[in-house]
Design a protein around this motif. Structure first.
Motif, PDB file in Angstrom:
ATOM      1  N   ARG A  91      -7.754  10.479  12.736  1.00 60.17           N
ATOM      2  CA  ARG A  91      -7.194   9.756  11.590  1.00 60.17           C
ATOM      3  C   ARG A  91      -6.670   8.395  12.020  1.00 60.17           C
ATOM      4  NH1 ARG A  91      -3.735  12.089   6.559  1.00 60.17           N
ATOM      5  NH2 ARG A  91      -3.332  10.086   5.543  1.00 60.17           N
ATOM      6  N   GLU A  92      -6.020   8.335  13.162  1.00 58.38           N
ATOM      7  CA  GLU A  92      -5.487   7.059  13.643  1.00 58.38           C
ATOM      8  C   GLU A  92      -6.618   6.063  13.901  1.00 58.38           C
ATOM      9  OE1 GLU A  92      -4.678  10.053  14.800  1.00 58.38           O
ATOM     10  OE2 GLU A  92      -2.628  10.170  14.008  1.00 58.38           O
ATOM     11  N   GLU A  93      -7.730   6.555  14.448  1.00 60.50           N
ATOM     12  CA  GLU A  93      -8.870   5.670  14.711  1.00 60.50           C
ATOM     13  C   GLU A  93      -9.519   5.203  13.412  1.00 60.50           C
ATOM     14  OE1 GLU A  93     -10.457   7.361  19.040  1.00 60.50           O
ATOM     15  OE2 GLU A  93     -10.955   8.454  17.193  1.00 60.50           O
ATOM     16  N   MET A  94      -9.605   6.087  12.418  1.00 57.82           N
ATOM     17  CA  MET A  94     -10.151   5.690  11.118  1.00 57.82           C
ATOM     18  C   MET A  94      -9.291   4.596  10.487  1.00 57.82           C
ATOM     19  SD  MET A  94     -11.176   9.354   9.390  1.00 57.82           S
ATOM     20  CE  MET A  94     -12.320  10.497  10.177  1.00 57.82           C
ATOM     21  N   GLU A  95      -7.988   4.775  10.522  1.00 60.08           N
ATOM     22  CA  GLU A  95      -7.096   3.796   9.912  1.00 60.08           C
ATOM     23  C   GLU A  95      -7.155   2.465  10.661  1.00 60.08           C
ATOM     24  OE1 GLU A  95      -3.290   5.686   9.723  1.00 60.08           O
ATOM     25  OE2 GLU A  95      -3.872   7.006   8.059  1.00 60.08           O
ATOM     26  N   ALA A  96      -7.294   2.508  11.981  1.00 56.55           N
ATOM     27  CA  ALA A  96      -7.423   1.277  12.758  1.00 56.55           C
ATOM     28  C   ALA A  96      -8.721   0.555  12.398  1.00 56.55           C
ATOM     29  CB  ALA A  96      -7.390   1.595  14.254  1.00 56.55           C
ATOM     30  N   LEU A  97      -9.803   1.319  12.222  1.00 56.73           N
ATOM     31  CA  LEU A  97     -11.076   0.720  11.826  1.00 56.73           C
ATOM     32  C   LEU A  97     -10.949   0.069  10.449  1.00 56.73           C
ATOM     33  CD1 LEU A  97     -14.063   0.333  12.613  1.00 56.73           C
ATOM     34  CD2 LEU A  97     -14.566   2.452  11.380  1.00 56.73           C
ATOM     35  N   GLN A  98     -10.223   0.705   9.555  1.00 54.25           N
ATOM     36  CA  GLN A  98     -10.042   0.127   8.227  1.00 54.25           C
ATOM     37  C   GLN A  98      -9.268  -1.185   8.286  1.00 54.25           C
ATOM     38  OE1 GLN A  98      -8.310   3.459   6.054  1.00 54.25           O
ATOM     39  NE2 GLN A  98     -10.284   3.872   5.074  1.00 54.25           N
ATOM     40  N   ARG A  99      -8.296  -1.274   9.159  1.00 51.81           N
ATOM     41  CA  ARG A  99      -7.574  -2.543   9.298  1.00 51.81           C
ATOM     42  C   ARG A  99      -8.523  -3.638   9.782  1.00 51.81           C
ATOM     43  NH1 ARG A  99      -4.053   1.203  11.775  1.00 51.81           N
ATOM     44  NH2 ARG A  99      -2.368   1.818  10.341  1.00 51.81           N
ATOM     45  N   ASP A 100      -9.423  -3.289  10.686  1.00 51.55           N
ATOM     46  CA  ASP A 100     -10.429  -4.252  11.151  1.00 51.55           C
ATOM     47  C   ASP A 100     -11.370  -4.639  10.012  1.00 51.55           C
ATOM     48  OD1 ASP A 100      -9.376  -4.177  13.705  1.00 51.55           O
ATOM     49  OD2 ASP A 100     -10.837  -2.715  14.455  1.00 51.55           O
ATOM     50  N   ILE A 101     -11.735  -3.668   9.179  1.00 50.44           N
ATOM     51  CA  ILE A 101     -12.611  -3.945   8.040  1.00 50.44           C
ATOM     52  C   ILE A 101     -11.934  -4.929   7.084  1.00 50.44           C
ATOM     53  CG2 ILE A 101     -13.563  -2.902   5.928  1.00 50.44           C
ATOM     54  CD1 ILE A 101     -14.134  -0.389   7.666  1.00 50.44           C
ATOM     55  N   ALA A 102     -10.662  -4.692   6.778  1.00 56.80           N
ATOM     56  CA  ALA A 102      -9.927  -5.593   5.892  1.00 56.80           C
ATOM     57  C   ALA A 102      -9.840  -6.996   6.476  1.00 56.80           C
ATOM     58  CB  ALA A 102      -8.532  -5.038   5.621  1.00 56.80           C
ATOM     59  N   ASP A 103      -9.691  -7.073   7.788  1.00 60.39           N
ATOM     60  CA  ASP A 103      -9.601  -8.369   8.453  1.00 60.39           C
ATOM     61  C   ASP A 103     -10.917  -9.133   8.368  1.00 60.39           C
ATOM     62  OD1 ASP A 103      -8.164 -10.272  10.276  1.00 60.39           O
ATOM     63  OD2 ASP A 103      -9.808  -9.711  11.611  1.00 60.39           O
ATOM     64  N   GLN A 104     -12.044  -8.404   8.394  1.00 51.63           N
ATOM     65  CA  GLN A 104     -13.359  -9.039   8.385  1.00 51.63           C
ATOM     66  C   GLN A 104     -13.904  -9.263   6.976  1.00 51.63           C
ATOM     67  OE1 GLN A 104     -15.199 -10.141  11.172  1.00 51.63           O
ATOM     68  NE2 GLN A 104     -13.187  -9.832  12.109  1.00 51.63           N
ATOM     69  N   ALA A 105     -13.429  -8.504   6.017  1.00 56.00           N
ATOM     70  CA  ALA A 105     -13.913  -8.643   4.641  1.00 56.00           C
ATOM     71  C   ALA A 105     -13.436  -9.961   4.030  1.00 56.00           C
ATOM     72  CB  ALA A 105     -13.438  -7.469   3.789  1.00 56.00           C
TER      73      ALA A 105
ATOM     74  N   ILE B 273      -9.305  13.114   2.045  1.00 54.75           N
ATOM     75  CA  ILE B 273      -8.000  12.603   2.466  1.00 54.75           C
ATOM     76  C   ILE B 273      -7.797  11.269   1.752  1.00 54.75           C
ATOM     77  CG2 ILE B 273      -6.572  11.833   4.398  1.00 54.75           C
ATOM     78  CD1 ILE B 273      -8.379  13.523   6.244  1.00 54.75           C
ATOM     79  N   PRO B 274      -6.748  11.141   0.941  1.00 55.23           N
ATOM     80  CA  PRO B 274      -6.528   9.875   0.242  1.00 55.23           C
ATOM     81  C   PRO B 274      -6.542   8.683   1.197  1.00 55.23           C
ATOM     82  CG  PRO B 274      -5.006  11.539  -0.574  1.00 55.23           C
ATOM     83  CD  PRO B 274      -5.692  12.135   0.623  1.00 55.23           C
ATOM     84  N   GLY B 275      -7.360   7.685   0.864  1.00 57.73           N
ATOM     85  CA  GLY B 275      -7.456   6.492   1.690  1.00 57.73           C
ATOM     86  C   GLY B 275      -8.560   6.537   2.725  1.00 57.73           C
ATOM     87  N   LEU B 276      -9.154   7.711   2.955  1.00 55.55           N
ATOM     88  CA  LEU B 276     -10.218   7.834   3.959  1.00 55.55           C
ATOM     89  C   LEU B 276     -11.520   8.327   3.340  1.00 55.55           C
ATOM     90  CD1 LEU B 276      -8.181   9.374   6.932  1.00 55.55           C
ATOM     91  CD2 LEU B 276      -8.790   6.970   6.550  1.00 55.55           C
ATOM     92  N   LEU B 277     -11.722   7.983   2.061  1.00 50.67           N
ATOM     93  CA  LEU B 277     -12.878   8.484   1.330  1.00 50.67           C
ATOM     94  C   LEU B 277     -14.201   8.055   1.959  1.00 50.67           C
ATOM     95  CD1 LEU B 277     -13.552  10.074  -1.287  1.00 50.67           C
ATOM     96  CD2 LEU B 277     -13.684   7.875  -2.458  1.00 50.67           C
ATOM     97  N   SER B 278     -14.270   6.849   2.490  1.00 43.79           N
ATOM     98  CA  SER B 278     -15.538   6.365   3.027  1.00 43.79           C
ATOM     99  C   SER B 278     -15.992   7.164   4.241  1.00 43.79           C
ATOM    100  CB  SER B 278     -15.434   4.881   3.387  1.00 43.79           C
ATOM    101  OG  SER B 278     -14.443   4.647   4.361  1.00 43.79           O
ATOM    102  N   PHE B 279     -15.058   7.793   4.954  1.00 41.76           N
ATOM    103  CA  PHE B 279     -15.452   8.599   6.112  1.00 41.76           C
ATOM    104  C   PHE B 279     -15.988   9.963   5.677  1.00 41.76           C
ATOM    105  CE2 PHE B 279     -12.554   5.447   7.705  1.00 41.76           C
ATOM    106  CZ  PHE B 279     -13.158   5.044   8.880  1.00 41.76           C
ATOM    107  N   ARG B 280     -15.674  10.372   4.471  1.00 38.89           N
ATOM    108  CA  ARG B 280     -16.213  11.618   3.919  1.00 38.89           C
ATOM    109  C   ARG B 280     -17.546  11.392   3.199  1.00 38.89           C
ATOM    110  NH1 ARG B 280     -15.178  16.755   1.997  1.00 38.89           N
ATOM    111  NH2 ARG B 280     -15.628  17.197  -0.195  1.00 38.89           N
ATOM    112  N   GLU B 281     -17.639  10.296   2.426  1.00 36.65           N
ATOM    113  CA  GLU B 281     -18.806  10.050   1.591  1.00 36.65           C
ATOM    114  C   GLU B 281     -19.714   8.949   2.121  1.00 36.65           C
ATOM    115  OE1 GLU B 281     -17.608   9.287  -2.404  1.00 36.65           O
ATOM    116  OE2 GLU B 281     -16.232  10.993  -2.500  1.00 36.65           O
ATOM    117  N   GLY B 282     -19.214   8.180   3.077  1.00 41.01           N
ATOM    118  CA  GLY B 282     -19.939   6.990   3.517  1.00 41.01           C
ATOM    119  C   GLY B 282     -21.306   7.260   4.096  1.00 41.01           C
ATOM    120  N   GLY B 283     -21.462   8.386   4.804  1.00 34.18           N
ATOM    121  CA  GLY B 283     -22.756   8.679   5.410  1.00 34.18           C
ATOM    122  C   GLY B 283     -23.863   8.794   4.374  1.00 34.18           C
ATOM    123  N   ALA B 284     -23.571   9.446   3.253  1.00 33.11           N
ATOM    124  CA  ALA B 284     -24.568   9.597   2.193  1.00 33.11           C
ATOM    125  C   ALA B 284     -24.866   8.252   1.533  1.00 33.11           C
ATOM    126  CB  ALA B 284     -24.074  10.605   1.150  1.00 33.11           C
ATOM    127  N   ILE B 285     -23.840   7.428   1.347  1.00 30.83           N
ATOM    128  CA  ILE B 285     -24.059   6.119   0.731  1.00 30.83           C
ATOM    129  C   ILE B 285     -24.909   5.237   1.636  1.00 30.83           C
ATOM    130  CG2 ILE B 285     -22.921   4.014  -0.075  1.00 30.83           C
ATOM    131  CD1 ILE B 285     -20.529   5.746  -0.856  1.00 30.83           C
TER     132      ILE B 285
END
Length: 269
Positions: free
Chosen positions: A16-30, A108-120
């Protein structure tokens, strides 16, 4: 369609900590500013009425072609995520694809892309067409780390993207939503203490009233629209409002929702 930023692929094996860290990087790059070459006024243009967003038909370029819009929605069959992508140009459906991937983590609220992202991702990779933008059933910048499903998908493919959610994940409306609003009403959603990566008061999206009952005793809840990538909050709301042809949902995600149900039914057979 190919992934442009593979370093941001959603890996459900991360902690979970790694997912949240990746999301912070995503926000920084978006990018939460308008950064696209198509005419946003033509996103959901209907050949029948030539509707354009925010301008008259006289002032727009009549020779411009409507962009290809990908509507994205998900469904579930047991522990499998079904992602549907419907690409349209104006009122014409150009392509429909779906993909099924096993889910490896619970919701998990806030981590939806890690659950559904593979299919998308699998569905987008199956596309033969190259959409100009995506409307995603889910949040974009209205997210604890400004990295909702639409932001994650948009950055992965460097694709302008907008999040269209049915419920508010976080942020504070600029005014109470406990009243009945007329169609077209926009209430800014501002970052609050729950949004880690934005200054308090930053407008991260809008509550947008896209449909309403005439009966005073009934009401329709607003949608929560936010930029995912390469859109500003205001233009994201413009696009979604212009795509709601008498329905609550914008037409691209409404088509994707219908196709996701079809794909789910076929999977169950």
């Amino acid at each position: 369609m190919e992934v442009v930023r593979p370093e941001f692929l959603p890996d459900p094996a991360l902690s979970r900590e790694e997912m949240e860290a990746l999301q912070r990087d995503i926000a920084d790059q978006a990018t939460f500013l308008d950064d696209f070459s198509f005419d946003a006024a033509l996103v959901c243009e209907d050949d029948a009425d030539q509707q354009r967003l925010g301008e008259s038909t006289e002032s727009a370029d009549a020779s411009a072609e409507p962009p290809l819009v990908a509507g994205v929605d998900q469904a579930f069959v047991d522990d499998r995520a079904v992602s549907a992508v419907v690409v349209s140009c104006g009122d014409e459906v150009v392509e429909r694809v779906s993909a099924v991937v096993d889910t490896e983590i619970p919701y998990i609220p806030g981590l939806l892309s890690f659950r559904e992202g593979g299919a998308i991702v699998a569905a987008f990779e199956a596309l033969e067409s190259e959409p100009d933008l995506a409307l995603v059933d889910g949040s974009g910048r209205i997210h604890f780390r400004e990295a909702g499903l639409a932001t994650h998908v948009g950055l992965l493919f460097d694709l302008p993207a907008v999040g269209v959610a049915k419920s508010l994940l976080c942020g504070t409306p600029a005014r109470s939503l406990d009243e009945k609003f007329a169609v077209g009403t926009r209430i800014p959603i501002e970052a609050d203490a729950k949004v880690e990566t934005a200054d308090p008061g930053t407008v991260i999206g809008y509550a947008l009233q896209t449909r309403q009952y005439a009966n005073a005793d009934r009401y329709v809840n607003p949608l929560y629209v936010s930029p995912g990538h390469r859109f500003s909050a205001a233009t994201a709301a413009d696009v979604v409002e212009g795509c709601c042809a008498g329905y609550k949902l914008p037409e691209p995600t409404r088509l994707a929702d219908s196709y996701a149900d079809e794909a789910k039914a076929e999977l169950r057979e």
